[in-house]
Design a protein around this motif. Structure first.
Motif, PDB file in Angstrom:
ATOM      1  N   GLY A  63      47.136   2.643 -11.117  1.00 38.88           N
ATOM      2  CA  GLY A  63      48.376   2.691 -11.876  1.00 38.88           C
ATOM      3  C   GLY A  63      49.585   2.700 -10.956  1.00 38.88           C
ATOM      4  N   GLY A  64      50.679   2.158 -11.446  1.00 37.18           N
ATOM      5  CA  GLY A  64      51.882   2.096 -10.628  1.00 37.18           C
ATOM      6  C   GLY A  64      52.386   3.450 -10.182  1.00 37.18           C
ATOM      7  N   ASP A  65      52.073   4.501 -10.953  1.00 31.04           N
ATOM      8  CA  ASP A  65      52.500   5.858 -10.596  1.00 31.04           C
ATOM      9  C   ASP A  65      51.356   6.699 -10.033  1.00 31.04           C
ATOM     10  N   HIS A  66      50.288   6.033  -9.600  1.00 29.02           N
ATOM     11  CA  HIS A  66      49.120   6.750  -9.086  1.00 29.02           C
ATOM     12  C   HIS A  66      49.024   6.780  -7.562  1.00 29.02           C
ATOM     13  N   HIS A  67      49.948   6.151  -6.861  1.00 29.27           N
ATOM     14  CA  HIS A  67      49.787   5.991  -5.413  1.00 29.27           C
ATOM     15  C   HIS A  67      49.757   7.330  -4.680  1.00 29.27           C
ATOM     16  N   GLU A  68      50.543   8.285  -5.133  1.00 28.87           N
ATOM     17  CA  GLU A  68      50.536   9.600  -4.483  1.00 28.87           C
ATOM     18  C   GLU A  68      49.193  10.297  -4.693  1.00 28.87           C
ATOM     19  N   MET A  69      48.659  10.220  -5.920  1.00 25.01           N
ATOM     20  CA  MET A  69      47.358  10.827  -6.193  1.00 25.01           C
ATOM     21  C   MET A  69      46.261  10.128  -5.408  1.00 25.01           C
ATOM     22  N   PHE A  70      46.374   8.807  -5.284  1.00 32.70           N
ATOM     23  CA  PHE A  70      45.376   8.058  -4.519  1.00 32.70           C
ATOM     24  C   PHE A  70      45.403   8.501  -3.055  1.00 32.70           C
ATOM     25  N   SER A  71      46.585   8.601  -2.481  1.00 31.50           N
ATOM     26  CA  SER A  71      46.714   9.015  -1.086  1.00 31.50           C
ATOM     27  C   SER A  71      46.166  10.421  -0.871  1.00 31.50           C
ATOM     28  N   ALA A  72      46.358  11.282  -1.881  1.00 27.70           N
ATOM     29  CA  ALA A  72      45.906  12.670  -1.755  1.00 27.70           C
ATOM     30  C   ALA A  72      44.390  12.782  -1.636  1.00 27.70           C
ATOM     31  N   MET A  73      43.652  11.750  -2.056  1.00 29.05           N
ATOM     32  CA  MET A  73      42.199  11.783  -1.929  1.00 29.05           C
ATOM     33  C   MET A  73      41.763  11.699  -0.469  1.00 29.05           C
ATOM     34  N   GLY A  74      42.643  11.163   0.400  1.00 27.28           N
ATOM     35  CA  GLY A  74      42.360  11.130   1.819  1.00 27.28           C
ATOM     36  C   GLY A  74      41.264  10.165   2.244  1.00 27.28           C
ATOM     37  N   LEU A  75      41.050   9.099   1.480  1.00 23.61           N
ATOM     38  CA  LEU A  75      40.011   8.133   1.830  1.00 23.61           C
ATOM     39  C   LEU A  75      40.451   7.269   3.012  1.00 23.61           C
ATOM     40  N   SER A  76      39.542   7.058   3.938  1.00 25.64           N
ATOM     41  CA  SER A  76      39.817   6.199   5.082  1.00 25.64           C
ATOM     42  C   SER A  76      38.526   5.493   5.470  1.00 25.64           C
ATOM     43  N   HIS A  77      38.570   4.155   5.483  1.00 24.46           N
ATOM     44  CA  HIS A  77      37.372   3.390   5.808  1.00 24.46           C
ATOM     45  C   HIS A  77      37.804   1.981   6.205  1.00 24.46           C
ATOM     46  N   PRO A  78      37.157   1.381   7.216  1.00 21.22           N
ATOM     47  CA  PRO A  78      37.546   0.027   7.639  1.00 21.22           C
ATOM     48  C   PRO A  78      37.456  -1.007   6.520  1.00 21.22           C
ATOM     49  N   LYS A  79      36.580  -0.800   5.546  1.00 20.68           N
ATOM     50  CA  LYS A  79      36.424  -1.765   4.451  1.00 20.68           C
ATOM     51  C   LYS A  79      37.453  -1.568   3.337  1.00 20.68           C
ATOM     52  N   LEU A  80      38.154  -0.446   3.334  1.00 19.85           N
ATOM     53  CA  LEU A  80      39.044  -0.118   2.217  1.00 19.85           C
ATOM     54  C   LEU A  80      40.396  -0.798   2.392  1.00 19.85           C
ATOM     55  N   LEU A  81      40.754  -1.671   1.444  1.00 18.97           N
ATOM     56  CA  LEU A  81      42.044  -2.343   1.461  1.00 18.97           C
ATOM     57  C   LEU A  81      43.100  -1.489   0.773  1.00 18.97           C
ATOM     58  N   GLU A  82      44.356  -1.742   1.085  1.00 17.61           N
ATOM     59  CA  GLU A  82      45.456  -1.012   0.449  1.00 17.61           C
ATOM     60  C   GLU A  82      45.441  -1.250  -1.054  1.00 17.61           C
ATOM     61  N   PRO A  83      45.569  -0.190  -1.855  1.00 18.49           N
ATOM     62  CA  PRO A  83      45.524  -0.373  -3.307  1.00 18.49           C
ATOM     63  C   PRO A  83      46.712  -1.184  -3.820  1.00 18.49           C
TER      64      PRO A  83
END
Length: 400
Positions: A63-83
Motif C-alpha cells: 500500500g502507498g501508506d505501508h512503506h514505514e511498516m514495511f521498513s519496520a520489518m527489517g527484511l534484508s536479502h540480496p534477492k529482495l527488490l525495493e517495494p
C-alpha cells in the motif's frame, strides 16, 4: 555508460497492498503486518520465496501508506527488490508490480497473495514445471465439499459437479510478457478481476492446473491466524493454559491515574517504580503465569533504574510476545479494577482498545470491569487501587 539490470529468469511478485479488514484487527494494522508466530505475516511470505532456489528475485507490492511498516520489518536479502506502491484494487496492484518488473524482463513471474505465508517449494516447483508448455499455471486443490447453487441465497437451485471444480491458490505463474500484455489490455476494460488467472483467461491465454497444497491457506479472517500458527507449528495439539495476576498501588499526589494505558483525571496519582498501571501489571503477570515464566519483577527488575517511570505497555507487549514466541496465542484477557474512585466505566472501552492493541489481539478478546470494595479495606478507604486479572492462552501441547 549505462548499467544494465540484472538478468532474472523467475521473479516472485508478492501482492500485499490491502487492509485486511475481515481479519478483525483491533488496532487497524493491516493484517499482513500482524504477528504470525512471532513474525509479521508478510515477512513470512516473503522469506518463503527468498529461500527458494528457483526464485531469482522477489518484488513486494504494498500500500502507498505501508512503506514505514514495511521498513519496520527489517527484511534484508540480496534477492529482495525495493517495494512498489500498489493501486486501489488487486488488479491495479498487480499491474503496478508487473510494470515495475518490465526493465528486468524475466522469463516467468509468480504472482502471489501476501496473505499466504505457508507457500511450499513443491507447489512453486509444480507451477514452474507446468509453465514449460503453457502460458500460465495455477496451483489448485480438488473441491471435496458438495457445492450447492442458489440464486437468492436461501433456496437451493442445483448441485454442482464437484469433479469439475478446483479451489485456486497462488502463486499463479505466467510467462512474463504475456501476462503483462493481458493486464495492460484488461485494465482498459475493468479493474474488477479478482485473480490473475481470470485476466489470463479473458485474454485467451492457455492456463493449466498444477498441484496445490491444503497447507497453502490464505489468512483472511481472524480465526485464520491461529490456524496458520498451528500449521507452522507442525499441527501440534494445542493445550489451554490459565494464568492469574494481581497488583495494587497506593495513591500519591497528582492529577491523574494511568489504568489500561489510559490517563484518567483524578485528584491523585498512583505511586510506583514505573507508571503504576495496575491494570497492565496484573494482565502482564497473568500472561507470565500462564507461561510459567515468573512475573514482571523477574523480567523487569525494579532495582534496575532503566525501568523507573516506564510505560507499562512495555511489560504487556513483552508478555504477549513471549506467548507468540512459544508458538501460542492469547485466547482472552480479563481484568477487574477495584476502587472507590475514580469512575472506571466511562473509560472501559478505551482501555479495552489499548490493551487489545498492545497485546495484538481483537478487542472482543479483552474484558475490563470495575467494582468497589463497599468502603472496606484500603481501597474502601481510598488509599489506592487494586486490579485482578486472568489470561487464557493456547500453547503447543508438547511445549516445554
Amino acid at each position: 555508460m549505462s548499467i544494465s539490470n540484472p538478468v532474472y529468469k523467475t521473479v516472485a511478485l508478492v501482492v500485499a497492498g490491502g487492509r485486511g479488514a475481515r481479519a478483525g484487527d483491533a488496532h487497524d494494522t493491516p493484517k499482513q503486518y500482524r504477528a504470525l508466530a512471532a513474525k509479521p505475516l508478510l515477512a513470512r511470505t516473503l522469506e518463503a520465496f527468498l529461500n527458494m532456489e528457483r526464485v531469482d528475485a522477489v518484488l513486494p507490492v504494498i500500500g502507498g501508506d505501508h512503506h514505514e511498516m514495511f521498513s519496520a520489518m527489517g527484511l534484508s536479502h540480496p534477492k529482495l527488490l525495493e517495494p512498489v506502491s500498489g493501486g486501489t484494487t488487486r488488479q491495479l496492484s498487480c499491474l503496478a508490480g508487473l510494470e515495475a518488473l518490465e526493465p528486468y524482463a524475466p522469463d516467468f513471474v509468480l504472482i502471489h497473495d501476501g496473505a499466504r505465508p505457508i507457500v511450499e517449494e513443491s507447489v512453486v516447483g509444480a507451477v514452474l514445471d507446468a509453465l514449460e508448455t503453457a502460458d500460465g499455471a495455477i496451483p489448485a486443490t480438488l473441491v471435496t465439499d458438495t457445492i450447492k447453487r442458489s440464486l437468492d441465497g436461501k433456496t437451493i437451485g442445483g448441485t454442482e459437479d464437484r469433479t469439475q471444480l478446483f479451489a485456486a491458490q497462488t502463486p499463479q505463474g505466467f510467462r512474463f510478457s504475456r501476462i503483462l500484455g493481458a493486464h495492460r489490455k484488461a485494465v482498459t476494460m475493468t479493474d474488477g478481476f479478482t485473480d490473475d488467472a481470470a485476466v489470463a483467461e479473458w485474454a485467451n491465454l492457455k492456463i493449466v492446473l498444477a498441484q496445490g497444497s491444503t497447507r497453502n491457506i490464505k489468512v483472511t479472517l481472524a480465526e485464520d491466524f491461529p490456524r496458520a500458527e498451528r500449521i507452522l507449528a507442525g499441527d501440534r495439539t494445542m493445550e489451554t493454559r490459565i494464568g492469574t495476576g494481581y497488583d495494587v498501588h497506593a495513591f500519591a499526589e497528582g492529577k491523574e491515574v494511568i489504568l489500561g494505558n489510559v490517563a484518567i483525571p483524578h485528584d491523585a496519582a498512583l505511586k510506583g517504580h514505573s507508571d503504576a498501571d495496575v491494570v497492565l501489571h496484573a494482565l502482564s503477570d497473568a500472561l507470565y503465569g500462564a507461561l510459567a515464566e515468573g512475573d514482571i519483577g523477574h523480567h523487569f527488575p525494579p532495582s534496575d533504574p532503566q525501568w523507573k517511570g516506564a510505560d507499562s505497555r512495555l511489560f504487556l507487549a513483552h508478555a504477549a510476545e513471549r506467548v507468540r514466541a512459544r508458538g501460542g496465542r492469547i485466547v482472552n484477557l480479563d481484568c477487574t479494577v477495584i476502587c472507590e474512585a475514580p469512575r472506571i466505566n466511562p473509560h472501559v472501552m478505551a482501555m479495552r482498545e489499548r490493551i487489545a492493541e498492545i497485546a495484538g489481539i481483537a478487542v472482543s478478546r479483552v474484558a475490563v470491569k470495575a467494582t468497589t470494595s463497599e468502603q472496606l479495606g484500603f481501597t474502601g478507604r481510598r488509599e489506592g487501587i487494586a486490579a485482578q486479572a486472568m489470561a487464557s492462552i493456547e500453547l503447543p501441547g508438547d511445549d516445554t
